[in-house]
Design a protein around this motif. Structure first.
Motif, PDB file in Angstrom:
ATOM      1  N   THR A  37       3.070   3.604  -4.205  1.00 14.84           N
ATOM      2  CA  THR A  37       3.954   2.519  -4.624  1.00 14.84           C
ATOM      3  C   THR A  37       3.417   1.159  -4.160  1.00 14.84           C
ATOM      4  O   THR A  37       3.544   0.164  -4.867  1.00 14.84           O
ATOM      5  N   TYR A  38       2.825   1.135  -2.970  1.00 13.84           N
ATOM      6  CA  TYR A  38       2.247  -0.105  -2.454  1.00 13.84           C
ATOM      7  C   TYR A  38       1.037  -0.529  -3.293  1.00 13.84           C
ATOM      8  O   TYR A  38       0.881  -1.700  -3.623  1.00 13.84           O
ATOM      9  N   VAL A  39       0.194   0.415  -3.656  1.00 16.20           N
ATOM     10  CA  VAL A  39      -0.990   0.106  -4.470  1.00 16.20           C
ATOM     11  C   VAL A  39      -0.544  -0.456  -5.823  1.00 16.20           C
ATOM     12  O   VAL A  39      -1.085  -1.461  -6.296  1.00 16.20           O
ATOM     13  N   SER A  40       0.465   0.147  -6.435  1.00 11.51           N
ATOM     14  CA  SER A  40       1.003  -0.380  -7.701  1.00 11.51           C
ATOM     15  C   SER A  40       1.536  -1.793  -7.515  1.00 11.51           C
ATOM     16  O   SER A  40       1.311  -2.670  -8.361  1.00 11.51           O
ATOM     17  N   TYR A  41       2.243  -2.017  -6.419  1.00 10.73           N
ATOM     18  CA  TYR A  41       2.763  -3.347  -6.112  1.00 10.73           C
ATOM     19  C   TYR A  41       1.634  -4.374  -6.016  1.00 10.73           C
ATOM     20  O   TYR A  41       1.715  -5.464  -6.581  1.00 10.73           O
ATOM     21  N   VAL A  42       0.557  -4.029  -5.313  1.00 12.61           N
ATOM     22  CA  VAL A  42      -0.585  -4.940  -5.168  1.00 12.61           C
ATOM     23  C   VAL A  42      -1.187  -5.242  -6.536  1.00 12.61           C
ATOM     24  O   VAL A  42      -1.486  -6.397  -6.849  1.00 12.61           O
ATOM     25  N   HIS A  80     -11.757 -11.135  -5.605  1.00 12.16           N
ATOM     26  CA  HIS A  80     -10.772 -10.045  -5.747  1.00 12.16           C
ATOM     27  C   HIS A  80     -10.941  -9.014  -4.638  1.00 12.16           C
ATOM     28  O   HIS A  80      -9.953  -8.511  -4.083  1.00 12.16           O
ATOM     29  N   VAL A  81     -12.196  -8.685  -4.303  1.00 14.60           N
ATOM     30  CA  VAL A  81     -12.447  -7.711  -3.231  1.00 14.60           C
ATOM     31  C   VAL A  81     -11.885  -8.228  -1.911  1.00 14.60           C
ATOM     32  O   VAL A  81     -11.223  -7.493  -1.176  1.00 14.60           O
ATOM     33  N   GLU A  82     -12.129  -9.492  -1.618  1.00 14.55           N
ATOM     34  CA  GLU A  82     -11.574 -10.072  -0.384  1.00 14.55           C
ATOM     35  C   GLU A  82     -10.058 -10.001  -0.384  1.00 14.55           C
ATOM     36  O   GLU A  82      -9.442  -9.691   0.644  1.00 14.55           O
ATOM     37  N   ALA A  83      -9.452 -10.276  -1.538  1.00 19.18           N
ATOM     38  CA  ALA A  83      -7.992 -10.200  -1.630  1.00 19.18           C
ATOM     39  C   ALA A  83      -7.511  -8.771  -1.396  1.00 19.18           C
ATOM     40  O   ALA A  83      -6.529  -8.554  -0.672  1.00 19.18           O
ATOM     41  N   MET A  84      -8.205  -7.793  -1.990  1.00 15.86           N
ATOM     42  CA  MET A  84      -7.813  -6.393  -1.798  1.00 15.86           C
ATOM     43  C   MET A  84      -7.918  -6.014  -0.327  1.00 15.86           C
ATOM     44  O   MET A  84      -7.047  -5.327   0.210  1.00 15.86           O
ATOM     45  N   HIS A  85      -8.963  -6.468   0.342  1.00 12.18           N
ATOM     46  CA  HIS A  85      -9.094  -6.204   1.782  1.00 12.18           C
ATOM     47  C   HIS A  85      -7.936  -6.841   2.534  1.00 12.18           C
ATOM     48  O   HIS A  85      -7.420  -6.257   3.493  1.00 12.18           O
ATOM     49  N   GLY A  86      -7.516  -8.020   2.101  1.00 10.06           N
ATOM     50  CA  GLY A  86      -6.367  -8.680   2.722  1.00 10.06           C
ATOM     51  C   GLY A  86      -5.080  -7.872   2.578  1.00 10.06           C
ATOM     52  O   GLY A  86      -4.204  -7.916   3.433  1.00 10.06           O
ATOM     53  N   TYR A  87      -4.971  -7.145   1.474  1.00 14.13           N
ATOM     54  CA  TYR A  87      -3.820  -6.257   1.255  1.00 14.13           C
ATOM     55  C   TYR A  87      -3.992  -4.917   1.961  1.00 14.13           C
ATOM     56  O   TYR A  87      -3.107  -4.074   1.921  1.00 14.13           O
ATOM     57  N   GLY A  88      -5.145  -4.687   2.549  1.00 11.11           N
ATOM     58  CA  GLY A  88      -5.399  -3.430   3.239  1.00 11.11           C
ATOM     59  C   GLY A  88      -5.963  -2.335   2.353  1.00 11.11           C
ATOM     60  O   GLY A  88      -5.974  -1.167   2.750  1.00 11.11           O
ATOM     61  N   LEU A  89      -6.423  -2.695   1.156  1.00 11.63           N
ATOM     62  CA  LEU A  89      -7.007  -1.710   0.246  1.00 11.63           C
ATOM     63  C   LEU A  89      -8.528  -1.741   0.347  1.00 11.63           C
ATOM     64  O   LEU A  89      -9.117  -2.783   0.622  1.00 11.63           O
ATOM     65  N   GLN A  90      -9.139  -0.590   0.114  1.00 14.12           N
ATOM     66  CA  GLN A  90     -10.598  -0.517   0.100  1.00 14.12           C
ATOM     67  C   GLN A  90     -11.085  -0.889  -1.297  1.00 14.12           C
ATOM     68  O   GLN A  90     -10.643  -0.313  -2.289  1.00 14.12           O
TER      69      GLN A  90
END
Length: 98
Positions: A37-42, A80-90
């Motif tokens: 659910t968190y990944v979908s939210y991101v 986008h990759v930096e943003a994903m890292h900021g959200y805690g995603l790989q």
């Protein structure tokens, strides 16, 4: 008697095969930490995906281990990759295969 042979001017056409720069991709990878659910939210929040599209891509991450979430110039994909890292995603950047 000397004979002069005139050589006709021949235009040589030089063609360089220019291959357009292939786009880059942002890839989000599966991890054992973040909830689906968190990944979908991101995906909805950062990329502006519809709920259905965010869910579809999240399920790709979950079932296939990865999903392409964006494509474009390298600098944008790195952001986008930096943003994903900021959200805690790989996430990583890779060159599109075509």
């Amino acid at each position: 008697m000397t004979q002069t042979i005139e050589r006709p001017e021949v235009e040589q056409e030089t063609r360089t095969a220019l291959r357009p720069d292939l786009p880059w991709q942002t890839i989000v990878w599966d991890d054992p930490v973040n909830l689906m659910t968190y990944v979908s939210y991101v995906f909805r929040t950062h990329f502006g995906f519809t709920p259905d599209e965010a869910e579809r891509r999240m399920l790709l991450v979950h079932h296939e281990g990865r999903a392409v979430v964006a494509s474009g110039p390298r600098e944008s994909m790195e952001a986008h990759v930096e943003a994903m890292h900021g959200y805690g995603l790989q996430a990583t950047v890779q060159r599109s295969s075509g």
